[in-house]
Write a protein that holds these residues in place. Structure first.
Motif, short mmCIF file in Angstrom:
data_model
loop_
_atom_site.label_atom_id
_atom_site.label_comp_id
_atom_site.label_asym_id
_atom_site.label_seq_id
_atom_site.Cartn_x
_atom_site.Cartn_y
_atom_site.Cartn_z
N LYS A 46 0.91 -1.07 -0.11
CA LYS A 46 -0.11 0.17 -0.06
C LYS A 46 0.78 1.32 -0.02
O LYS A 46 1.87 1.21 0.52
N PRO A 47 0.42 2.38 -0.72
CA PRO A 47 1.22 3.74 -0.49
C PRO A 47 1.61 3.97 0.65
O PRO A 47 0.67 3.91 1.87
N GLY A 48 2.69 4.56 1.16
CA GLY A 48 3.12 4.51 2.65
C GLY A 48 3.30 3.29 3.32
O GLY A 48 3.72 3.60 4.59
N GLY A 49 2.96 2.25 3.04
CA GLY A 49 2.83 0.91 4.02
C GLY A 49 4.32 0.59 4.02
O GLY A 49 4.65 -0.27 5.31
N ASP A 50 5.22 0.71 3.32
CA ASP A 50 6.78 0.09 3.29
C ASP A 50 7.36 1.21 4.26
O ASP A 50 8.36 0.68 4.81
N ALA A 51 6.85 2.06 4.76
CA ALA A 51 7.56 3.08 5.66
C ALA A 51 7.10 2.86 7.21
O ALA A 51 7.90 3.29 7.99
N ILE A 52 6.24 1.90 7.48
CA ILE A 52 5.85 1.55 8.61
C ILE A 52 6.46 0.39 9.27
O ILE A 52 6.71 -0.63 8.44
N GLY A 53 7.19 0.49 10.06
CA GLY A 53 7.87 -0.80 10.72
C GLY A 53 7.00 -1.92 11.28
O GLY A 53 5.98 -1.61 12.14
N VAL A 54 7.47 -3.02 11.11
CA VAL A 54 6.65 -4.34 11.46
C VAL A 54 7.58 -5.28 11.92
O VAL A 54 8.81 -5.53 11.66
N THR A 55 7.14 -5.77 13.22
CA THR A 55 7.99 -6.97 13.76
C THR A 55 7.20 -8.20 13.72
O THR A 55 5.97 -8.24 14.07
N ILE A 56 7.68 -9.21 13.16
CA ILE A 56 6.77 -10.66 12.76
C ILE A 56 7.06 -11.29 14.18
O ILE A 56 7.93 -11.46 14.93
N GLY A 57 5.65 -11.64 14.74
CA GLY A 57 5.66 -12.34 16.21
C GLY A 57 4.43 -12.21 16.59
O GLY A 57 3.48 -11.78 16.44
N ASP A 58 4.17 -13.11 17.92
CA ASP A 58 2.93 -13.07 18.61
C ASP A 58 2.87 -11.97 19.43
O ASP A 58 3.77 -11.67 20.38
#
Length: 246
Positions: A82-94
């Motif tokens: 999504k536009p702007g989505g790649d700038a949002i940090g995400v940690t994969i996990g529970d």
């Protein structure tokens, strides 16, 4: 079938944002993001179960630095596209136990996602995990349904919530254990499919106790994002707990 993405793998992710549900309507998302931006008060926000970024993207567009936690790589891939989505940090996990660096002024769980934790122990752990991430004065926001036990006739376990010519959906409740599941039957080109997602339903007062165990205190509870009063007829609630200062 459950894979590394849990119950929200590619087959769910590819259609998740196509839903006609009210929660995806632009004005509903806008109100949600406005409320969360106000609670963030210029600080960082942590979304538990960030998914495809339905809320995170518009919240980031309002100038809030958002970081997410999610188990599903398939859902996060949709966020990234999504536009702007790649700038949002995400940690994969529970999100009950996964930790992220730094502190946040806001953490939030929307659209019943607290119920994806299917034991009381996991839900309590989630509150404690959030409390450890919040700065003093920070808020934890949960949007979740009120269990629909009043809709259960005596001796019955099922509450249907979708019926149609090619699909049916219903919730199954176990009132002894607070376990429930959402079940979906779909017929496409004469072929049927079935999937079931487990949940644990939770009452507002039980959430307040979980918050207390984590050192948080209730600040506000509304019927929804418009901040209407919560009553005994409310089908869901948005609750705000805060971490005391000092």
């Amino acid at each position: 079938m459950i894979d590394q993405d849990g119950y929200f793998g590619e087959s769910v992710a590819q259609r998740y944002d196509d839903s006609s549900s009210e929660m995806f309507q632009h004005d509903v998302v806008a109100v949600t993001a406005d409320v969360l931006a106000g609670l963030a008060a210029g600080g960082r926000a942590l979304e538990l179960g960030i998914g495809t970024g339905r809320v995170a993207v518009p919240l980031a567009e309002r100038g809030v630095q958002v970081h997410g936690i999610d188990l599903s790589r398939a859902m996060v891939a949709r966020l990234r596209a999504k536009p702007g989505g790649d700038a949002i940090g995400v940690t994969i996990g529970d999100f009950a136990t996964t930790t992220v660096g730094g502190t946040f002024s806001l953490a939030y769980l929307v659209f019943n996602t607290i119920m994806n934790l299917t034991t009381q122990e996991e839900q309590v752990a989630c509150f404690r995990n959030v409390a450890a991430h919040l700065a003093p004065g920070g808020c934890f926001v949960v949007e979740v349904m009120v269990p629909e036990l009043r809709k259960l006739p005596p001796g019955q376990q099922a509450v249907p919530f979708q019926t149609g010519a090619s699909g049916w959906a219903f919730d199954l409740y176990d009132v002894a254990t607070q376990q429930m599941s959402s079940n979906y039957v779909e017929v496409v080109d004469g072929r049927g499919s079935y999937r079931s997602i487990p949940f644990r339903y939770v009452w507002p007062a039980e959430l307040d106790l979980m918050a207390q165990l984590a050192g948080l205190r209730l600040r506000e509870r509304w019927d929804g994002w418009t901040r209407a009063p919560f009553t005994n007829e409310s089908p869901s609630h948005v609750s705000v707990w805060e971490k005391p200062v000092g």
